[in-house]
Scaffold this motif. Structure first.
Motif, mmCIF file in Angstrom:
data_model
loop_
_atom_site.group_PDB
_atom_site.id
_atom_site.type_symbol
_atom_site.label_atom_id
_atom_site.label_comp_id
_atom_site.label_asym_id
_atom_site.label_seq_id
_atom_site.Cartn_x
_atom_site.Cartn_y
_atom_site.Cartn_z
ATOM 1 N N CYS A 1 -8.374 8.311 4.676
ATOM 2 C CA CYS A 1 -7.689 9.376 3.926
ATOM 3 C C CYS A 1 -8.699 9.949 2.945
ATOM 4 N N ALA A 2 -9.135 11.168 3.197
ATOM 5 C CA ALA A 2 -10.067 11.838 2.302
ATOM 6 C C ALA A 2 -9.283 12.551 1.211
ATOM 7 N N ALA A 3 -9.601 12.224 -0.036
ATOM 8 C CA ALA A 3 -8.869 12.785 -1.173
ATOM 9 C C ALA A 3 -9.759 13.725 -1.969
ATOM 10 N N SER A 4 -9.203 14.814 -2.404
ATOM 11 C CA SER A 4 -9.913 15.719 -3.303
ATOM 12 C C SER A 4 -8.962 16.137 -4.420
ATOM 13 N N GLY A 5 -9.532 16.474 -5.555
ATOM 14 C CA GLY A 5 -8.717 16.891 -6.687
ATOM 15 C C GLY A 5 -8.057 15.740 -7.412
ATOM 16 N N VAL A 6 -8.488 14.497 -7.144
ATOM 17 C CA VAL A 6 -7.915 13.330 -7.812
ATOM 18 C C VAL A 6 -9.007 12.540 -8.509
ATOM 19 N N THR A 7 -8.619 11.924 -9.605
ATOM 20 C CA THR A 7 -9.450 10.919 -10.252
ATOM 21 C C THR A 7 -8.792 9.586 -9.951
ATOM 22 N N PHE A 8 -9.463 8.754 -9.208
ATOM 23 C CA PHE A 8 -8.833 7.546 -8.681
ATOM 24 C C PHE A 8 -8.183 6.702 -9.775
ATOM 25 N N ASP A 9 -8.761 6.640 -10.947
ATOM 26 C CA ASP A 9 -8.211 5.813 -12.020
ATOM 27 C C ASP A 9 -6.808 6.248 -12.423
ATOM 28 N N ASP A 10 -6.435 7.464 -12.132
ATOM 29 C CA ASP A 10 -5.160 8.015 -12.597
ATOM 30 C C ASP A 10 -4.060 7.958 -11.541
ATOM 31 N N TYR A 11 -4.392 7.470 -10.348
ATOM 32 C CA TYR A 11 -3.447 7.562 -9.246
ATOM 33 C C TYR A 11 -3.215 6.211 -8.567
ATOM 34 N N ALA A 12 -2.039 6.102 -7.967
ATOM 35 C CA ALA A 12 -1.771 5.088 -6.962
ATOM 36 C C ALA A 12 -1.715 5.825 -5.627
ATOM 37 N N ILE A 13 -2.365 5.269 -4.636
ATOM 38 C CA ILE A 13 -2.429 5.931 -3.333
ATOM 39 C C ILE A 13 -1.911 4.989 -2.269
ATOM 40 N N GLY A 14 -1.090 5.513 -1.405
ATOM 41 C CA GLY A 14 -0.468 4.653 -0.418
ATOM 42 C C GLY A 14 -0.504 5.219 0.987
ATOM 43 N N TRP A 15 -0.238 4.339 1.917
ATOM 44 C CA TRP A 15 -0.070 4.706 3.320
ATOM 45 C C TRP A 15 1.403 4.523 3.685
ATOM 46 N N PHE A 16 1.922 5.493 4.396
ATOM 47 C CA PHE A 16 3.295 5.466 4.857
ATOM 48 C C PHE A 16 3.302 5.792 6.340
ATOM 49 N N ARG A 17 4.399 5.474 6.995
ATOM 50 C CA ARG A 17 4.490 5.804 8.411
ATOM 51 C C ARG A 17 5.903 6.197 8.760
ATOM 52 N N GLN A 18 6.007 6.981 9.815
ATOM 53 C CA GLN A 18 7.320 7.403 10.285
ATOM 54 C C GLN A 18 7.317 7.407 11.800
ATOM 55 N N ALA A 19 8.199 6.584 12.345
ATOM 56 C CA ALA A 19 8.381 6.527 13.784
ATOM 57 C C ALA A 19 9.511 7.482 14.177
ATOM 58 N N GLY B 1 12.810 9.117 14.964
ATOM 59 C CA GLY B 1 14.182 8.719 14.697
ATOM 60 C C GLY B 1 14.360 7.746 13.562
ATOM 61 N N LYS B 2 13.282 7.427 12.856
ATOM 62 C CA LYS B 2 13.365 6.466 11.755
ATOM 63 C C LYS B 2 12.941 7.119 10.448
ATOM 64 N N GLU B 3 13.375 6.502 9.361
ATOM 65 C CA GLU B 3 12.997 6.988 8.050
ATOM 66 C C GLU B 3 11.543 6.621 7.757
ATOM 67 N N ARG B 4 10.910 7.454 6.961
ATOM 68 C CA ARG B 4 9.546 7.156 6.554
ATOM 69 C C ARG B 4 9.544 5.867 5.730
ATOM 70 N N GLU B 5 8.569 5.001 5.970
ATOM 71 C CA GLU B 5 8.508 3.734 5.268
ATOM 72 C C GLU B 5 7.123 3.495 4.679
ATOM 73 N N GLY B 6 7.106 2.751 3.595
ATOM 74 C CA GLY B 6 5.843 2.411 2.968
ATOM 75 C C GLY B 6 5.135 1.308 3.726
ATOM 76 N N VAL B 7 3.829 1.430 3.867
ATOM 77 C CA VAL B 7 3.009 0.438 4.554
ATOM 78 C C VAL B 7 2.177 -0.345 3.547
ATOM 79 N N SER B 8 1.477 0.378 2.677
ATOM 80 C CA SER B 8 0.603 -0.280 1.714
ATOM 81 C C SER B 8 0.241 0.710 0.614
ATOM 82 N N TYR B 9 -0.056 0.182 -0.572
ATOM 83 C CA TYR B 9 -0.580 1.039 -1.619
ATOM 84 C C TYR B 9 -1.708 0.310 -2.328
#
Length: 125
Positions: free
Chosen positions: A22-40, A42-50
């Motif tokens: 995941c290439a990020a721009s416009g963020v200062t990493f110290d100020d953010y939490a960044i996560g991965w989510f997935r959606q299969a 017919g299913k709701e989007r779910e959190g994978v990791s942050y």
């Protein structure tokens, strides 16, 4: 402007591995939490990791613990998701997302402020 761009998806056999980026721009990493989510389909989007930008603390969904690893390269402003021992049930569109709160410690997709376009991961049995 904050922009996130996920890549690295593909087709893999069960038991295989993929690494998403995941290439990020416009963020200062110290100020953010960044996560991965997935959606299969017919299913709701779910959190994978942050990962917290300020201290590198991480969390994982129970379904991926021990198989997936999240990491960052702050110099490259890139977040990775190493996925090992993939299962057919991991098949989904994977998204990276960011919340402007370095103390955030949850995996609720409703809480995220910014989203990137997803990347498809398909695991064949």
């Amino acid at each position: 402007d904050v922009q996130l761009q996920a890549s690295g998806g593909g087709l893999v056999q069960a038991g295989g591995s993929l690494r998403l980026s995941c290439a990020a721009s416009g963020v200062t990493f110290d100020d953010y939490a960044i996560g991965w989510f997935r959606q299969a389909p017919g299913k709701e989007r779910e959190g994978v990791s942050y990962i917290s930008g300020v201290d590198g603390s991480t969390a994982y969904a129970d379904s991926v613990k021990g198989r997936f690893t999240i990491s960052t390269d702050s110099a490259k402003k890139t977040i990775y998701l190493q996925m090992n021992s993939l299962k057919p049930e991991d098949t989904a569109v994977y998204y990276c997302a960011a919340r402007h709160d370095s103390n955030y410690s949850d995996l609720d997709h409703h809480d995220m402020d910014y989203w990137g376009k997803g990347t498809q991961v398909t695991v064949s049995s």
